[in-house]
Design an enzyme around this catalytic site. Structure first.
Site, PDB file in Angstrom:
ATOM      1  N   ARG A  19      38.491  24.925  28.269  1.00  0.00           N
ATOM      2  CA  ARG A  19      38.122  23.505  28.156  1.00  0.00           C
ATOM      3  C   ARG A  19      38.561  22.806  29.442  1.00  0.00           C
ATOM      4  NH1 ARG A  19      34.683  20.520  25.479  1.00  0.00           N
ATOM      5  NH2 ARG A  19      35.308  21.508  23.498  1.00  0.00           N
ATOM      6  N   ARG A  56      30.305  31.930  30.188  1.00  0.00           N
ATOM      7  CA  ARG A  56      31.680  31.410  30.134  1.00  0.00           C
ATOM      8  C   ARG A  56      32.555  32.210  29.168  1.00  0.00           C
ATOM      9  NH1 ARG A  56      32.076  26.070  26.360  1.00  0.00           N
ATOM     10  NH2 ARG A  56      31.024  26.931  24.527  1.00  0.00           N
ATOM     11  N   HIS A  86      29.290  23.075  34.391  1.00  0.00           N
ATOM     12  CA  HIS A  86      29.861  22.079  33.472  1.00  0.00           C
ATOM     13  C   HIS A  86      31.153  21.490  34.067  1.00  0.00           C
ATOM     14  CE1 HIS A  86      30.967  20.050  29.852  1.00  0.00           C
ATOM     15  NE2 HIS A  86      30.180  20.760  29.052  1.00  0.00           N
ATOM     16  N   ASP A 143      26.805  11.228  26.424  1.00  0.00           N
ATOM     17  CA  ASP A 143      26.251  12.584  26.544  1.00  0.00           C
ATOM     18  C   ASP A 143      24.778  12.423  26.904  1.00  0.00           C
ATOM     19  OD1 ASP A 143      25.717  15.249  26.485  1.00  0.00           O
ATOM     20  OD2 ASP A 143      26.340  15.585  24.410  1.00  0.00           O
ATOM     21  N   GLU A 147      27.535  17.196  35.619  1.00  0.00           N
ATOM     22  CA  GLU A 147      27.147  18.597  35.485  1.00  0.00           C
ATOM     23  C   GLU A 147      25.761  18.846  36.074  1.00  0.00           C
ATOM     24  OE1 GLU A 147      27.495  19.457  31.287  1.00  0.00           O
ATOM     25  OE2 GLU A 147      29.029  17.911  31.064  1.00  0.00           O
TER      26      GLU A 147
END
Length: 318
Positions: free
Chosen positions: A78, A107, A188, A232, A294
């Protein structure tokens, strides 16, 4: 003691090689770090090929990483710069990637360190030295569970390049098989800031975006972006990838992001309620100190026929 009347003069300096970037392994060879002679540094976790630290020459951290992020390979990190491939989020309506975990497997996989290359600093100083770290992942090294869920033949080379001016991250993904496949890719990136309330993001004015917090409605950006709640958004910038996206704090530029062949930009901040609901997001007030900008290709899937190569990159400076 006999005194010599004609002693040899001391050398003002000893000729030799100028300082060079240093690359080291740590934590039982699970991390690779590089430091420039001028003091800038980067650290990459082989699990996910995730950049988990990027510091300027004064030692100031440029990336946000959760205080409880896992670095043992038990789950994706994270924070930092996780890699999203071959799907962004989940795509239940896309049969080829519908069985994969959120954001795919890049990832969640251990990458191989392929090596380093560096540019030598000049004889007059070390200010122009740089170092590139290369990492690899392929269908041959992929975990069996991911192979079963996404049975395509591919190879990926991910490069992390540190310079005194900034950090570049870029990917080459090749379809090595006999069947075409579709994929998405995204960097990201979690940028570290001091106060989200003082942040403005410019460079996306007039751009269309999908607001995932508001029912995936299509909208258009008017003016600079400010963060006042959960955010978002998937932007398709109206300008070219070479036009910078600028993050300003209190009117001063803190980050400058230029994209290469990555036509989309996600802007994300969890704010209060979302941060509280994320078990690996600590401290819960950490949303005040981060913003995700991102770069990616995620509004649509990119088709790669056999032998085709997808490449994309970003360069971040401050």
């Amino acid at each position: 003691m006999v005194e010599r009347s004609n002693k040899p003069a001391a050398l003002a300096s000893t000729p030799g090689l100028p300082p060079q970037p240093q690359v080291n392994f740590s934590h039982e060879n699970s991390r690779v770090s590089a430091t420039l002679p001028t003091g800038e540094s980067v650290e990459v976790l082989l699990y996910g090929a995730t950049v988990i630290s990027w510091k300027d020459r004064a030692g100031n951290e440029k990336l946000w990483v959760s205080d409880v992020a896992k670095f043992d390979g038990s789950k994706p990190v994270r924070g930092g710069v996780p890699l999203v491939f071959p799907v962004f989020g989940t795509a239940p309506g896309h049969e080829a990637t519908s069985k994969l975990p959120s954001h795919g497997f890049a990832r969640n996989s251990k990458w191989e360190f392929l090596g380093k290359s560096s540019s030598e600093s000049s004889s007059t100083g070390a200010s122009d030295a740089s170092v590139k770290l290369d990492f690899g992942l392929s269908s041959a090294t992929l975990d069996d569970k991911f192979k079963a869920s996404w049975p395509y033949t591919f190879s990926a080379i991910y490069s992390v390049t540190l310079t005194p001016e900034g950090l570049s991250t870029g990917i080459f993904i090749t379809n090595d098989g006999s069947q075409p496949f579709e994929c998405q890719f995204l960097l990201h990136t979690y940028l570290r800031i001091n106060d989200i309330n003082r942040i403005q993001v410019t460079g996306l004015e007039g751009s269309d975006f999908v607001d995932k917090v508001d029912g995936a409605k299509a909208k258009s950006q008017s003016g600079a972006i400010t963060i006042t709640g959960e955010t978002d958004r998937v932007y398709t910038p109206s300008t070219s990838p070479s036009s910078p996206i600028v993050v300003k704090e209190g009117g001063s530029t803190v980050f400058n992001i230029v994209r290469d062949n990555l036509k989309d930009v996600v802007v994300w901040n969890p704010w209060i309620e979302k941060a509280n609901g994320l078990g690996d997001f600590e401290p819960k007030e950490g949303f005040k100190n981060m913003i995700c900008i991102e770069a990616g290709a995620v509004r649509e899937f990119t088709n790669l026929d056999p032998g085709d190569v997808f490449n994309g990159a970003q360069t971040m400076s401050y």
